[in-house]
Write a protein that holds these residues in place. Structure first.
Motif, PDB file in Angstrom:
ATOM      1  N   ALA A 149      97.889  43.514  53.082  1.00  0.00           N
ATOM      2  CA  ALA A 149      98.621  44.267  54.109  1.00  0.00           C
ATOM      3  C   ALA A 149     100.079  44.515  53.343  1.00  0.00           C
ATOM      4  CB  ALA A 149      98.577  43.983  55.525  1.00  0.00           C
ATOM      5  N   LEU A 150     100.504  43.191  53.025  1.00  0.00           N
ATOM      6  CA  LEU A 150     101.950  43.153  52.487  1.00  0.00           C
ATOM      7  C   LEU A 150     102.267  43.777  51.278  1.00  0.00           C
ATOM      8  CD1 LEU A 150     104.516  41.676  53.010  1.00  0.00           C
ATOM      9  CD2 LEU A 150     103.891  39.729  51.848  1.00  0.00           C
ATOM     10  N   ASP A 201     102.756  47.588  52.380  1.00  0.00           N
ATOM     11  CA  ASP A 201     103.949  47.640  52.608  1.00  0.00           C
ATOM     12  C   ASP A 201     105.127  47.650  51.694  1.00  0.00           C
ATOM     13  OD1 ASP A 201     103.010  47.730  55.519  1.00  0.00           O
ATOM     14  OD2 ASP A 201     103.557  45.886  56.004  1.00  0.00           O
ATOM     15  N   ILE A 202     105.078  46.801  50.834  1.00  0.00           N
ATOM     16  CA  ILE A 202     105.906  46.514  49.622  1.00  0.00           C
ATOM     17  C   ILE A 202     105.993  47.894  48.759  1.00  0.00           C
ATOM     18  CG2 ILE A 202     106.609  45.452  47.536  1.00  0.00           C
ATOM     19  CD1 ILE A 202     105.640  42.850  48.914  1.00  0.00           C
ATOM     20  N   PRO A 218      95.893  33.575  58.067  1.00  0.00           N
ATOM     21  CA  PRO A 218      95.036  34.624  57.746  1.00  0.00           C
ATOM     22  C   PRO A 218      95.801  35.253  56.301  1.00  0.00           C
ATOM     23  CG  PRO A 218      96.995  35.400  59.473  1.00  0.00           C
ATOM     24  CD  PRO A 218      96.781  33.773  59.379  1.00  0.00           C
ATOM     25  N   TYR A 254      97.318  37.674  54.483  1.00  0.00           N
ATOM     26  CA  TYR A 254      97.912  39.064  54.747  1.00  0.00           C
ATOM     27  C   TYR A 254      98.436  39.783  53.541  1.00  0.00           C
ATOM     28  CZ  TYR A 254     101.901  35.568  54.840  1.00  0.00           C
ATOM     29  OH  TYR A 254     102.512  34.549  54.421  1.00  0.00           O
ATOM     30  N   ALA A 300     107.607  50.484  50.408  1.00  0.00           N
ATOM     31  CA  ALA A 300     109.138  50.251  50.392  1.00  0.00           C
ATOM     32  C   ALA A 300     109.655  50.616  48.966  1.00  0.00           C
ATOM     33  CB  ALA A 300     109.263  48.863  50.487  1.00  0.00           C
ATOM     34  N   GLN A 315     105.922  33.250  48.115  1.00  0.00           N
ATOM     35  CA  GLN A 315     106.615  33.395  47.085  1.00  0.00           C
ATOM     36  C   GLN A 315     106.476  34.869  46.226  1.00  0.00           C
ATOM     37  OE1 GLN A 315     106.469  31.024  43.056  1.00  0.00           O
ATOM     38  NE2 GLN A 315     109.009  31.281  43.025  1.00  0.00           N
ATOM     39  N   TYR A 346     104.224  39.972  59.559  1.00  0.00           N
ATOM     40  CA  TYR A 346     103.066  39.234  59.306  1.00  0.00           C
ATOM     41  C   TYR A 346     103.491  37.495  59.640  1.00  0.00           C
ATOM     42  CZ  TYR A 346     101.818  43.319  56.942  1.00  0.00           C
ATOM     43  OH  TYR A 346     101.602  44.637  56.793  1.00  0.00           O
ATOM     44  N   ARG A 406     103.356  28.555  51.998  1.00  0.00           N
ATOM     45  CA  ARG A 406     104.427  29.120  51.318  1.00  0.00           C
ATOM     46  C   ARG A 406     104.288  30.473  50.892  1.00  0.00           C
ATOM     47  NH1 ARG A 406     104.745  23.623  50.545  1.00  0.00           N
ATOM     48  NH2 ARG A 406     106.636  22.638  50.259  1.00  0.00           N
ATOM     49  N   SER A 466      96.992  35.215  45.268  1.00  0.00           N
ATOM     50  CA  SER A 466      98.090  35.904  44.577  1.00  0.00           C
ATOM     51  C   SER A 466      97.754  37.400  44.437  1.00  0.00           C
ATOM     52  CB  SER A 466      98.444  35.083  43.282  1.00  0.00           C
ATOM     53  OG  SER A 466      97.354  35.103  42.485  1.00  0.00           O
ATOM     54  N   LEU A 519     103.158  38.166  44.003  1.00  0.00           N
ATOM     55  CA  LEU A 519     103.131  37.690  45.337  1.00  0.00           C
ATOM     56  C   LEU A 519     102.312  36.503  45.308  1.00  0.00           C
ATOM     57  CD1 LEU A 519     103.178  40.853  46.286  1.00  0.00           C
ATOM     58  CD2 LEU A 519     103.552  39.789  48.421  1.00  0.00           C
ATOM     59  N   HIS A 577     100.553  33.495  48.217  1.00  0.00           N
ATOM     60  CA  HIS A 577     100.652  32.639  49.327  1.00  0.00           C
ATOM     61  C   HIS A 577      99.899  31.558  49.362  1.00  0.00           C
ATOM     62  CE1 HIS A 577      99.222  32.783  53.655  1.00  0.00           C
ATOM     63  NE2 HIS A 577      99.985  32.027  53.679  1.00  0.00           N
TER      64      HIS A 577
END
Lengths: 94, 94
Positions: free
Chosen positions: A43-44, A47-48, A38, A40, A51, B24, B55, B22, A75, A27, A29
């Motif tokens: 936290a993401l 969640d992943i 912010p 995130y 999942a 990714q 988010y 962005r 990252s 990931l 951002h």
């Protein structure tokens, strides 16, 4: 397509010859100038991983997470090794 | 660390100068020899986009997904462009 340094390449590692399944999740951002968004990703990430656990029977010990932060880009790299037995068990639920 | 072709690199693209955020997300699932694991990336993709929407206030039109499948490796690339206004709105909820 590569937005800001992440790329998918098709070469295969030697590890492909082993019995384990592997899942790698990257990931990144990138915050636009002055967006002040912010961070995130942590936290993401949770969640992943949650999942993924819907589909593969992994323990948190199987998950290796690395994070890198700079001013504009955060990252995160998540590596999961899945013993073949676990994917076989998942398959038998189909 | 690079398991099977995915890598994180730190160079920044020119696009870093724009106002947009962005995000990714790259996933690769390498199936070990003979594991016969099911291909869960399409379902996982839906879950991840849903997680991201917790988010960031994105529309499905903001999400660009590319999937690539071969015998041993399935990979998924999710790119999200987030206008600065949307991240600002998110921030104001903090």
């Amino acid at each position: 397509m590569s937005l800001f340094g992440l790329s998918l390449r098709s070469r295969r590692a030697k590890s492909a010859q082993t019995a384990k399944d592997r899942l790698q999740i990257l990931l990144a951002h990138e915050r636009g100038r002055g967006s002040g968004a912010p961070d995130y990703l942590p936290a993401l990430q949770r969640d992943i991983v949650q999942a993924v656990r819907k589909y593969v029977d992994i323990e948190m010990d199987d998950v290796d997470v690395r994070m890198d932060r700079s001013k504009d880009v955060s990252s995160l790299e998540i590596n999961v090794e899945i013993p073949a037995a676990k994917t076989a068990r998942l398959r038998s639920k189909d």
